[in-house]
Scaffold this active site. Sequence first.
Site, PDB file in Angstrom:
ATOM      1  N   ASP A   1      30.174  36.589  36.556  1.00  0.00           N
ATOM      2  CA  ASP A   1      30.762  36.850  37.875  1.00  0.00           C
ATOM      3  C   ASP A   1      29.633  36.864  38.913  1.00  0.00           C
ATOM      4  OD1 ASP A   1      33.098  37.573  39.462  1.00  0.00           O
ATOM      5  OD2 ASP A   1      32.318  39.597  39.530  1.00  0.00           O
TER       6      ASP A   1
ATOM      7  N   ARG B   1      43.179  44.758  28.250  1.00  0.00           N
ATOM      8  CA  ARG B   1      42.286  44.000  27.357  1.00  0.00           C
ATOM      9  C   ARG B   1      43.062  43.329  26.230  1.00  0.00           C
ATOM     10  NH1 ARG B   1      36.886  45.330  28.514  1.00  0.00           N
ATOM     11  NH2 ARG B   1      36.466  47.476  29.102  1.00  0.00           N
TER      12      ARG B   1
ATOM     13  N   PHE C   1      40.661  38.169  40.512  1.00  0.00           N
ATOM     14  CA  PHE C   1      40.389  39.172  39.492  1.00  0.00           C
ATOM     15  C   PHE C   1      41.317  38.941  38.307  1.00  0.00           C
ATOM     16  CE2 PHE C   1      40.137  43.194  37.318  1.00  0.00           C
ATOM     17  CZ  PHE C   1      38.777  43.443  37.378  1.00  0.00           C
TER      18      PHE C   1
ATOM     19  N   GLU D   1      29.312  36.147  26.328  1.00  0.00           N
ATOM     20  CA  GLU D   1      29.811  37.015  27.400  1.00  0.00           C
ATOM     21  C   GLU D   1      31.256  36.660  27.715  1.00  0.00           C
ATOM     22  OE1 GLU D   1      29.740  39.454  29.354  1.00  0.00           O
ATOM     23  OE2 GLU D   1      27.733  39.991  30.019  1.00  0.00           O
ATOM     24  N   ASP D   2      31.956  37.628  28.278  1.00  0.00           N
ATOM     25  CA  ASP D   2      33.336  37.356  28.679  1.00  0.00           C
ATOM     26  C   ASP D   2      33.376  36.588  29.998  1.00  0.00           C
ATOM     27  OD1 ASP D   2      32.381  39.562  30.074  1.00  0.00           O
ATOM     28  OD2 ASP D   2      34.150  40.796  29.805  1.00  0.00           O
TER      29      ASP D   2
HETATM   30  P1  IMP Z   1      28.802  40.495  36.831  1.00  0.00           P
HETATM   31  O1  IMP Z   1      29.328  40.736  38.202  1.00  0.00           O
HETATM   32  O2  IMP Z   1      28.580  39.039  36.557  1.00  0.00           O
HETATM   33  O3  IMP Z   1      27.584  41.335  36.574  1.00  0.00           O
HETATM   34  O4  IMP Z   1      29.915  40.988  35.839  1.00  0.00           O
HETATM   35  C1  IMP Z   1      29.946  42.328  35.447  1.00  0.00           C
HETATM   36  C2  IMP Z   1      31.170  42.665  34.652  1.00  0.00           C
HETATM   37  O5  IMP Z   1      32.231  42.809  35.570  1.00  0.00           O
HETATM   38  C3  IMP Z   1      31.669  41.656  33.649  1.00  0.00           C
HETATM   39  O6  IMP Z   1      30.992  41.703  32.415  1.00  0.00           O
HETATM   40  C4  IMP Z   1      33.097  42.099  33.524  1.00  0.00           C
HETATM   41  O7  IMP Z   1      33.195  43.192  32.617  1.00  0.00           O
HETATM   42  C5  IMP Z   1      33.437  42.578  34.916  1.00  0.00           C
HETATM   43  N1  IMP Z   1      34.204  41.568  35.656  1.00  0.00           N
HETATM   44  C6  IMP Z   1      33.776  40.671  36.552  1.00  0.00           C
HETATM   45  N2  IMP Z   1      34.792  39.911  37.026  1.00  0.00           N
HETATM   46  C7  IMP Z   1      35.900  40.379  36.379  1.00  0.00           C
HETATM   47  C8  IMP Z   1      37.285  40.005  36.414  1.00  0.00           C
HETATM   48  O8  IMP Z   1      37.750  39.089  37.112  1.00  0.00           O
HETATM   49  N3  IMP Z   1      38.102  40.728  35.601  1.00  0.00           N
HETATM   50  C9  IMP Z   1      37.674  41.735  34.798  1.00  0.00           C
HETATM   51  N4  IMP Z   1      36.394  42.101  34.715  1.00  0.00           N
HETATM   52  C10 IMP Z   1      35.518  41.426  35.520  1.00  0.00           C
HETATM   53 MG    MG Z   2      34.515  45.332  32.460  1.00  0.00          MG
END
Ligand code: IMP
Ligand code: MG
Length: 179
Positions: free
Chosen positions: A101, A165, A152, A97-98
Amino acid sequence: MERDIQEVLLSEEQIRARIAELGEELSRDYAGKNPVIVGVLKGVVVFYADMIRQIKVPCQMDFMVISSYSGTDSTGTAVVKKDVDVDLKGRHVLILEDIFDTGNSLNFTYHNLLAREPASLKICTLLDKPERRKEGITLQADYVGFTIPNAFVVGYGLDYNELYRNLPYVGVLKPEVYQ
Ligand code: IMP
Ligand code: MG
């Protein structure tokens, strides 16, 4: 693009060095296991391409697309828009995963893949933002590239409105860009 960045949080060199370390760890842990490395598109694509080349044991590549609605009411509801091609039953599966969050999307992906009865299921995330974790999510990543503060970030695959990206580093976006 560059002028929207407030600060470079992780340089290309830092990322490269950390991925090399993770590669050694993963190569050790997955020796002889022919793991399936599942990338969650599309934020992971840059990390995936660099990470996979540091895993020096036989492995299979596969991808998923998840669409989550965490932006609206944080229920964590999501759907699989593109599934993996391979049967994961009895396989060693590593999710790449990237960013971890709130944890909504990773939590969904993890439990979705766990239901297919893999021999093992682990998570490797480039970035972890623990301060943002939604209450009740106890899931933890097994491998973390960098733990970062609550800002962010964009670049190295991560986007804001599908932009940035292609920046080669991870940077903090100027708040005025999204406010
Ligand atoms: P989650 O909130 O852990 O479910 O993350 C959902 C998605 O939100 C991630 O896979 C990212 O694509 C995006 N995301 C969360 N935090 C960031 C950030 O700081 N920058 C860019 N994308 C983010
Ligand atoms: Mg995203």
